[in-house]
Write an enzyme that holds these catalytic residues in place. Sequence first.
Site, PDB file in Angstrom:
ATOM      1  NE  ARG A  38      -3.588  -2.552   0.121  1.00  0.00           N
ATOM      2  CZ  ARG A  38      -3.293  -3.697  -0.489  1.00  0.00           C
ATOM      3  NH1 ARG A  38      -2.195  -3.794  -1.223  1.00  0.00           N
ATOM      4  NH2 ARG A  38      -4.070  -4.745  -0.372  1.00  0.00           N
ATOM      5  CD  GLU A  80      -5.960  -0.937   2.493  1.00  0.00           C
ATOM      6  OE1 GLU A  80      -6.612  -1.096   1.436  1.00  0.00           O
ATOM      7  OE2 GLU A  80      -5.536  -1.883   3.161  1.00  0.00           O
ATOM      8  CB  SER A 128      -9.701  -3.061   3.835  1.00  0.00           C
ATOM      9  OG  SER A 128     -10.190  -4.250   3.273  1.00  0.00           O
TER      10      SER A 128
END
Length: 304
Positions: free
Chosen positions: A177, A297, A227
Amino acid sequence: MNKYINFSKLLYEFYNEEDVLIDAPMSEHIYFKVGGPADILVTPNTKEQVIKTINLCREHNVPYFLLGNGSNLLVKDGGVEGVVIKFCKLNKITVNGNELTAYSGALLKDVCKAALAEDLVGIEFSCGIPGSIGGAACMNAGAYNGEIAEVIKEVEAIDTLGNLVTLNREKLALGYRSSLIMKEHYAVISVTLTLQKGVHDKIEFRINDLTRRREERQPLEYPSAGSTFKRPEGHFAAKLIEDAGLKGFSIGGASVSKKHSGFVINHGQATAKDILDVIAHVQKVVKEKFDVDLKTEVRIIGRD
């Protein structure tokens, strides 16, 4: 009073009037359906407009933010200062042999359809990610044991000095990420993927199977940013949250999803503060019970 009104007049020199919005509610532009207004929101039609916008912002010391599909973003209730550049109109997709090139605003589901049409395999994992290819490259998006880093060839981007640059996979420094693009705040213009020839029916089956699994397991009936938390090393965020007894925990209009505890959802007229308070409570309880730090995230921006 919007202090950037005079600055907006400079944008009309190279934008049509309908492509410049003043005090644009960000709740209309992100999946969470919350957030205060952007002082200015522009929707460029060409990469030249993007370059001009960034250079103009730099010259006048006006902050700017790059927006893809708004699927992994939480905007605070105070809105966003300066200019939001939304890439939704830059969405052309072309295929040349095994290479697929998509402009930043192209949705991942459309990239998957274009690949399927040419019997190209490798990008199916992303079919259910509700984001754009530009955002996916920026955060090295992934799902179902696949990630963009595995298929990306290069990215055309604008650096913070307004220069057009091409970054190959090595220069992109793609991690979990993360990427050079995210770290250096580059603006993605286009992404080129290297895919492989496959069997049409097998590719289509894979896409349909992943779509079905996503619909069964994720709370798609509610606004969310996917998420909420990154996967902590050695753990799964959703399991930690469930084991902490937080499934269904609510503050105001926000809650931990009862369907998938890795998602914080807007279950009804939530404010950004409600969502942030739920996130903070989950982080606090998981830290107390398991000594694990949950990091978000979802990107969080804007004024309080």
